[in-house]
Each structure stands twice: as C-alpha cells, then as structure tokens.
Scaffold this active site. Structure first.
Site, PDB file in Angstrom:
ATOM      1  N   HIS A  47       0.851  -1.180   0.000  1.00  0.00           N
ATOM      2  CA  HIS A  47       0.000   0.000   0.000  1.00  0.00           C
ATOM      3  C   HIS A  47       0.892   1.236   0.000  1.00  0.00           C
ATOM      4  O   HIS A  47       2.039   1.205   0.480  1.00  0.00           O
ATOM      5  CB  HIS A  47      -0.889   0.027   1.234  1.00  0.00           C
ATOM      6  CG  HIS A  47      -1.960  -1.009   1.228  1.00  0.00           C
ATOM      7  ND1 HIS A  47      -3.034  -0.948   2.079  1.00  0.00           N
ATOM      8  CD2 HIS A  47      -2.125  -2.138   0.496  1.00  0.00           C
ATOM      9  CE1 HIS A  47      -3.825  -1.990   1.870  1.00  0.00           C
ATOM     10  NE2 HIS A  47      -3.292  -2.731   0.915  1.00  0.00           N
ATOM     11  N   GLU A  49       0.948   3.859   1.794  1.00  0.00           N
ATOM     12  CA  GLU A  49       1.413   4.276   3.118  1.00  0.00           C
ATOM     13  C   GLU A  49       2.598   3.441   3.584  1.00  0.00           C
ATOM     14  O   GLU A  49       3.588   3.976   4.103  1.00  0.00           O
ATOM     15  CB  GLU A  49       0.293   4.144   4.165  1.00  0.00           C
ATOM     16  CG  GLU A  49      -0.936   4.954   3.861  1.00  0.00           C
ATOM     17  CD  GLU A  49      -2.036   4.157   3.168  1.00  0.00           C
ATOM     18  OE1 GLU A  49      -3.203   4.329   3.548  1.00  0.00           O
ATOM     19  OE2 GLU A  49      -1.722   3.369   2.256  1.00  0.00           O
ATOM     20  N   CYS A  77      -6.122   1.916   5.944  1.00  0.00           N
ATOM     21  CA  CYS A  77      -6.748   0.668   6.382  1.00  0.00           C
ATOM     22  C   CYS A  77      -6.135   0.263   7.729  1.00  0.00           C
ATOM     23  O   CYS A  77      -5.194   0.905   8.210  1.00  0.00           O
ATOM     24  CB  CYS A  77      -6.507  -0.423   5.334  1.00  0.00           C
ATOM     25  SG  CYS A  77      -4.791  -0.988   5.259  1.00  0.00           S
ATOM     26  N   CYS A  80      -2.254  -0.221   7.535  1.00  0.00           N
ATOM     27  CA  CYS A  80      -1.504   1.020   7.382  1.00  0.00           C
ATOM     28  C   CYS A  80      -1.604   1.899   8.626  1.00  0.00           C
ATOM     29  O   CYS A  80      -0.631   2.560   9.007  1.00  0.00           O
ATOM     30  CB  CYS A  80      -1.979   1.758   6.139  1.00  0.00           C
ATOM     31  SG  CYS A  80      -1.593   0.850   4.618  1.00  0.00           S
TER      32      CYS A  80
END
Length: 145
Positions: A47, A49, A77, A80
C-alpha cells in the site's frame, strides 16, 4: 496533499488503485513519496502508506518517524494505521474517507486509541473531493463489467 494526489495518479496509470502517500518531515520537507503497488508487485502489503513509511525510515535511518506527518489520499486501512502507529508518526492527514476499511476515523480509530503506546493526530478530508474523484474515475469502468 497535492504531492500525494500526483502519486495516486501514477498508481491509476499503472492500473493500481489510485492511492498516493507522502511522508513529510518535521521541517516540512517531503522525505518519501509512494503509490499503491500491490497488483504490480503481487504484494498485499504494498500500500502507498507502507511503501512511503519504509522509504522515510530508510532515509532517516530510523524506524521511528517522530515529528513526521503521513499524508495519504485515502483513509488508511487497519494495516496502514497500525504501521503509522508503530512508526510513531505525529499526524495522519487523509483525503477521502473509506467507509469499508477506514481505520483512523471512519470505522476504527486506531491512531487515537488510548490503549496503544502511541497516538497520532488525525486530520480528515484534506482535498477529499479530489481524492474521491480519482477513486470514482478508476472504479467506474471496472464496476460496469
């Protein structure tokens, strides 16, 4: 947030979900930029992040990103959000809320949970319309199939 939006646009061009993130240092300088790469990397943890936090930690030679801000186009999420707490970022700034997996403001509030050893200030909705528009434009043609 504009730098994160540029990263999100790169993700969309690559066929990735258009999410971009930057880590901003205590002095206001951008330490790291990243966008989603889960599809291209066959990596569910890639992801924006996570990738940005990794790059910033490497740049600072320290896994603790105290005084840094994580700026991301979509609400983090749970994975993260947990990574941001583990990295001890001071602020999490996001654009679009995520009603399905949002973990710092919408569904869960991991970054401000008093049971954890670190908390981050959460600032929602920064350029939220622009962030949401990128996601809508990306998913619209895919959902009609």
């Amino acid at each position: 947030m504009r730098a994160a939006l540029l990263e999100a646009e790169k993700a969309a061009e690559e066929g990735e979900v258009p999410v971009g993130a930057v880590v901003v240092g205590p002095g206001g300088e951008i330490l790291a930029r990243a966008h989603n790469r889960s599809v291209s990397g066959n990596d569910p943890t890639a992801h924006a992040e996570i990738l940005a936090l990794r790059k910033a930690a490497k740049k600072l030679s320290n896994y603790r990103l105290t005084g840094c801000r994580l700026v991301v186009t979509l609400e983090p999420c749970p994975m993260c959000a947990g990574a941001a707490v583990a990295a001890r970022v001071s602020e999490i700034i996001f654009g679009a809320a995520d009603p399905r997996t949002g973990a710092v403001h919408t569904l869960f509030r991991i970054a401000s949970d008093e049971r954890l050893n670190h908390r981050a200030l959460v600032i929602p909705g920064v350029l939220g319309k622009e962030s949401a528009a990128l996601l809508t434009a990306f998913f619209r043609p895919r959902r009609k199939k």
